[in-house]
Design a protein around this motif. Sequence first.
Motif, PDB file in Angstrom:
ATOM      1  N   LEU A 169       0.829  -1.202   0.000  1.00  0.00           N
ATOM      2  CA  LEU A 169       0.000   0.000   0.000  1.00  0.00           C
ATOM      3  C   LEU A 169       0.867   1.258   0.000  1.00  0.00           C
ATOM      4  O   LEU A 169       0.598   2.210  -0.740  1.00  0.00           O
ATOM      5  N   VAL A 170       1.901   1.263   0.805  1.00  0.00           N
ATOM      6  CA  VAL A 170       2.793   2.425   0.873  1.00  0.00           C
ATOM      7  C   VAL A 170       3.454   2.671  -0.480  1.00  0.00           C
ATOM      8  O   VAL A 170       3.551   3.818  -0.945  1.00  0.00           O
ATOM      9  N   LYS A 171       3.905   1.601  -1.138  1.00  0.00           N
ATOM     10  CA  LYS A 171       4.523   1.763  -2.465  1.00  0.00           C
ATOM     11  C   LYS A 171       3.519   2.343  -3.455  1.00  0.00           C
ATOM     12  O   LYS A 171       3.860   3.237  -4.251  1.00  0.00           O
ATOM     13  N   TYR A 172       2.293   1.860  -3.418  1.00  0.00           N
ATOM     14  CA  TYR A 172       1.253   2.365  -4.322  1.00  0.00           C
ATOM     15  C   TYR A 172       1.041   3.859  -4.090  1.00  0.00           C
ATOM     16  O   TYR A 172       0.959   4.644  -5.051  1.00  0.00           O
ATOM     17  N   LEU A 173       0.954   4.256  -2.840  1.00  0.00           N
ATOM     18  CA  LEU A 173       0.737   5.667  -2.511  1.00  0.00           C
ATOM     19  C   LEU A 173       1.887   6.530  -3.013  1.00  0.00           C
ATOM     20  O   LEU A 173       1.675   7.596  -3.608  1.00  0.00           O
ATOM     21  N   LYS A 174       3.100   6.074  -2.791  1.00  0.00           N
ATOM     22  CA  LYS A 174       4.255   6.857  -3.236  1.00  0.00           C
ATOM     23  C   LYS A 174       4.313   6.940  -4.757  1.00  0.00           C
ATOM     24  O   LYS A 174       4.648   7.987  -5.314  1.00  0.00           O
ATOM     25  N   ASP A 175       3.964   5.843  -5.432  1.00  0.00           N
ATOM     26  CA  ASP A 175       3.940   5.851  -6.896  1.00  0.00           C
ATOM     27  C   ASP A 175       2.899   6.834  -7.428  1.00  0.00           C
ATOM     28  O   ASP A 175       3.078   7.433  -8.497  1.00  0.00           O
ATOM     29  N   GLU A 176       1.803   7.012  -6.688  1.00  0.00           N
ATOM     30  CA  GLU A 176       0.730   7.918  -7.097  1.00  0.00           C
ATOM     31  C   GLU A 176       0.953   9.352  -6.596  1.00  0.00           C
ATOM     32  O   GLU A 176       0.139  10.234  -6.867  1.00  0.00           O
ATOM     33  N   GLY A 177       2.031   9.573  -5.856  1.00  0.00           N
ATOM     34  CA  GLY A 177       2.309  10.914  -5.348  1.00  0.00           C
ATOM     35  C   GLY A 177       1.392  11.331  -4.219  1.00  0.00           C
ATOM     36  O   GLY A 177       1.141  12.532  -4.004  1.00  0.00           O
ATOM     37  N   ILE A 178       0.885  10.360  -3.480  1.00  0.00           N
ATOM     38  CA  ILE A 178      -0.002  10.626  -2.342  1.00  0.00           C
ATOM     39  C   ILE A 178       0.794  10.474  -1.051  1.00  0.00           C
ATOM     40  O   ILE A 178       1.412   9.432  -0.814  1.00  0.00           O
ATOM     41  N   ALA A 179       0.780  11.506  -0.221  1.00  0.00           N
ATOM     42  CA  ALA A 179       1.549  11.478   1.030  1.00  0.00           C
ATOM     43  C   ALA A 179       0.972  10.446   1.989  1.00  0.00           C
ATOM     44  O   ALA A 179      -0.236  10.187   2.016  1.00  0.00           O
TER      45      ALA A 179
END
Length: 291
Positions: free
Chosen positions: A182-192
């Motif tokens: 989940l953290v990787k997905y968020l970082k890939d999407e530019g979501i803090a």
Amino acid sequence: MVFDPSVKLNSGNSIPVLGLGVYLTPKDVADSIVQKALDLGYRHVDTATYYKNEQDVADAIGAWLKKNPTVKREEIFYTTKVFDTDHGYEATKKLIATSLEKAKAIDYIDLFLVHSPQSDYEKRHGTWLALQEAVESGKVKNIGVSNYGIKHLKELLAYPDLKIKPAVNQIELHPWLSREELVKYLKDEGIAVEAYSPLARGQRINDPALEEFAKKYGKTNAQILIAWSLAKGFIPLPKTVTVSRLRTNLESLNFKLSDEDIKKLDSLDEYGVTGWDPTVYPLDNEKIGGK
């Protein structure tokens, strides 16, 4: 002296990298603990409609700013959330108006989050439309989500009328619950990534691994956990109503863990949820418990 550095969100606005959580902090305590936190250098306070202390937190910030005229309102970051029972376009519009009224001492809300995905597509969609309109009004500066899993985020990002991506996803995170995918997905999407319960609600505070690192760095066990969260690029939101811990939590910004020790803490991961976990809440076409 203010210790709290900030990072940029995908909205272009800045958010302090360490905040004070006030989950269910009693009304008669919220004022004093928030003002003391601001005295110490905190510039980020996280509340929610569910916490029943929005007005107290906002009033405390407003009162503190009046006593400290050299600090601008723009330097303080105030977050609140739409709870599940207020999902839906009309219900969320009404809730936003109520939250803004409670926050009138500070004029606007820096971040409004969807507290969890626990409703249905129509209601989640309506809530997001209402939040987008709130940003367009200028009274809400950033919007985001909390407790969203990858599937909930994919649903949101596919809205046909999406204008504003979530700036933040606030989720439970600590070494026993690292949520790497989940953290990787968020970082890939530019979501803090904001980390609530970064101290695992105190349930693991005496873990031998923490004791070892606390001794090595000359820090408290809680400081080791906050430093881990910061090292992972998260925005931790430790809660406390103890003034001495306010100070030590903030001082976690003043040291860094080695890469080797971060990896050792990473190895503690066991999907150790300490509270609720709506990130696995089913979408409309899934069975309860589906992932």
